[in-house]
Design a protein around this motif. Structure first.
Motif, PDB file in Angstrom:
ATOM      1  N   TYR A  47      22.298   2.003 -13.287  1.00  0.00           N
ATOM      2  CA  TYR A  47      20.897   1.814 -13.664  1.00  0.00           C
ATOM      3  C   TYR A  47      19.975   2.713 -12.848  1.00  0.00           C
ATOM      4  O   TYR A  47      19.054   3.350 -13.384  1.00  0.00           O
ATOM      5  CB  TYR A  47      20.494   0.347 -13.460  1.00  0.00           C
ATOM      6  N   LEU A  48      20.213   2.784 -11.540  1.00  0.00           N
ATOM      7  CA  LEU A  48      19.303   3.518 -10.671  1.00  0.00           C
ATOM      8  C   LEU A  48      19.294   5.013 -10.951  1.00  0.00           C
ATOM      9  O   LEU A  48      18.285   5.680 -10.712  1.00  0.00           O
ATOM     10  CB  LEU A  48      19.649   3.242  -9.209  1.00  0.00           C
ATOM     11  N   ALA A  49      20.385   5.533 -11.471  1.00  0.00           N
ATOM     12  CA  ALA A  49      20.390   6.949 -11.849  1.00  0.00           C
ATOM     13  C   ALA A  49      19.354   7.203 -12.943  1.00  0.00           C
ATOM     14  O   ALA A  49      18.605   8.191 -12.900  1.00  0.00           O
ATOM     15  CB  ALA A  49      21.781   7.355 -12.329  1.00  0.00           C
ATOM     16  N   GLY A  50      19.280   6.297 -13.916  1.00  0.00           N
ATOM     17  CA  GLY A  50      18.271   6.427 -14.966  1.00  0.00           C
ATOM     18  C   GLY A  50      16.878   6.103 -14.472  1.00  0.00           C
ATOM     19  O   GLY A  50      15.901   6.772 -14.843  1.00  0.00           O
ATOM     20  N   TYR A  51      16.767   5.092 -13.616  1.00  0.00           N
ATOM     21  CA  TYR A  51      15.457   4.690 -13.108  1.00  0.00           C
ATOM     22  C   TYR A  51      14.833   5.805 -12.273  1.00  0.00           C
ATOM     23  O   TYR A  51      13.623   6.056 -12.358  1.00  0.00           O
ATOM     24  CB  TYR A  51      15.605   3.422 -12.271  1.00  0.00           C
ATOM     25  N   ALA A  52      15.638   6.485 -11.473  1.00  0.00           N
ATOM     26  CA  ALA A  52      15.120   7.588 -10.663  1.00  0.00           C
ATOM     27  C   ALA A  52      14.572   8.694 -11.554  1.00  0.00           C
ATOM     28  O   ALA A  52      13.552   9.322 -11.232  1.00  0.00           O
ATOM     29  CB  ALA A  52      16.219   8.135  -9.751  1.00  0.00           C
ATOM     30  N   ARG A  53      15.211   8.938 -12.674  1.00  0.00           N
ATOM     31  CA  ARG A  53      14.711   9.951 -13.604  1.00  0.00           C
ATOM     32  C   ARG A  53      13.377   9.518 -14.221  1.00  0.00           C
ATOM     33  O   ARG A  53      12.482  10.341 -14.421  1.00  0.00           O
ATOM     34  CB  ARG A  53      15.738  10.217 -14.697  1.00  0.00           C
ATOM     35  N   ALA A  54      13.242   8.222 -14.509  1.00  0.00           N
ATOM     36  CA  ALA A  54      11.968   7.726 -15.044  1.00  0.00           C
ATOM     37  C   ALA A  54      10.869   7.860 -13.993  1.00  0.00           C
ATOM     38  O   ALA A  54       9.728   8.227 -14.320  1.00  0.00           O
ATOM     39  CB  ALA A  54      12.121   6.270 -15.480  1.00  0.00           C
ATOM     40  N   LEU A  55      11.179   7.582 -12.738  1.00  0.00           N
ATOM     41  CA  LEU A  55      10.205   7.751 -11.665  1.00  0.00           C
ATOM     42  C   LEU A  55       9.789   9.218 -11.532  1.00  0.00           C
ATOM     43  O   LEU A  55       8.602   9.533 -11.363  1.00  0.00           O
ATOM     44  CB  LEU A  55      10.795   7.262 -10.342  1.00  0.00           C
ATOM     45  N   ALA A  56      10.760  10.102 -11.609  1.00  0.00           N
ATOM     46  CA  ALA A  56      10.449  11.528 -11.524  1.00  0.00           C
ATOM     47  C   ALA A  56       9.566  11.967 -12.688  1.00  0.00           C
ATOM     48  O   ALA A  56       8.634  12.762 -12.510  1.00  0.00           O
ATOM     49  CB  ALA A  56      11.742  12.341 -11.493  1.00  0.00           C
ATOM     50  N   ALA A  57       9.840  11.422 -13.872  1.00  0.00           N
ATOM     51  CA  ALA A  57       9.013  11.752 -15.030  1.00  0.00           C
ATOM     52  C   ALA A  57       7.584  11.250 -14.851  1.00  0.00           C
ATOM     53  O   ALA A  57       6.617  11.924 -15.243  1.00  0.00           O
ATOM     54  CB  ALA A  57       9.622  11.148 -16.294  1.00  0.00           C
TER      55      ALA A  57
END
Length: 222
Positions: A47-57
């Motif tokens: 999950y955190l791999a995807g969440y980090a990408r959302a934060l970066a976006a």
């Protein structure tokens, strides 16, 4: 009324339900089964791999440098802190890193990350950060309550300390401020979309812990 206050009040019953979930009560008591927590840690890594990408976006979409620094910094910290926390549990619970690399996201994990990344691609900044906020805020509230109840010898003390920590609370407050500012600058339609995004992510938070408790798997496989 600030957006964050309104959103929390609208979802108060759901958030109270999260606090009382079997997973979190057993975590607080230190009686959570090892296999359940192992499942949770592996899925949380995915999950955190995807969440980090959302934060970066969110950092890319941010309207000012302060917000940009908050969300890009949070993306980096999410990866660094969670990697360290997970690594300690991988060793403690005998989880082979190769097992994590080979793991597939559960239906709930895939749905949650797909929802977040979909917003990162198609939604504006305000709606995206409203969707990002529950993961921060709900974890902080859960962490604080469990910290107040759990003993010092709780086998999950490292997890508890991470989310009850004052520095994590400061990060939560920073995200709340940026979400409130985004709502203040938004029109009624955008604020409504923000409320929907906050609600949906809060629902996914409940579903993620429930999936771990049940060790959810795909019902049909090739």
């Amino acid at each position: 009324m600030a957006f964050s206050t309104d959103a929390w009040q609208r979802n108060a019953r759901l958030i109270d339900t999260i606090q009382e979930m079997d997973f979190n009560r057993a975590l607080s008591a230190g009686t959570l089964e090892r296999d359940v927590f192992k499942y949770y840690v592996i899925q949380d890594s995915l999950y955190l791999a995807g969440y980090a990408r959302a934060l970066a976006a969110a950092g890319v979409k941010a309207p000012d440098s302060e917000a940009m620094l908050t969300f890009t910094g949070s993306a980096q910290e999410a990866i660094q802190v969670e990697r360290a926390l997970h690594a300690s549990y991988f060793e403690k619970f005998g989880i082979d890193p190769a097992q994590v690399q080979a793991a597939e996201p559960s239906p709930t994990c895939l749905a949650y990350t797909s929802y977040m990344l979909g917003l990162a691609e198609t939604a504006g900044y305000a709606e995206l950060v409203a969707a990002i906020l529950p993961c921060f805020w709900v974890y902080w509230e859960v962490g604080k309550r469990i910290d107040a109840e759990a003993g010092p010898d709780n086998p999950y003390r490292a997890w508890i300390d991470t989310y009850a920590d004052e520095s994590f609370g400061e990060a939560v407050q920073a995200v709340i401020r940026h979400v409130d500012r985004a709502a203040e600058a938004a029109g009624p339609d955008t604020v409504a979309a923000m409320h929907h995004a906050f609600m949906r992510s809060t629902q996914y938070e409940w579903m993620f812990w429930d999936a771990a408790w049940r060790r959810e798997d795909w019902p049909v496989k090739p």
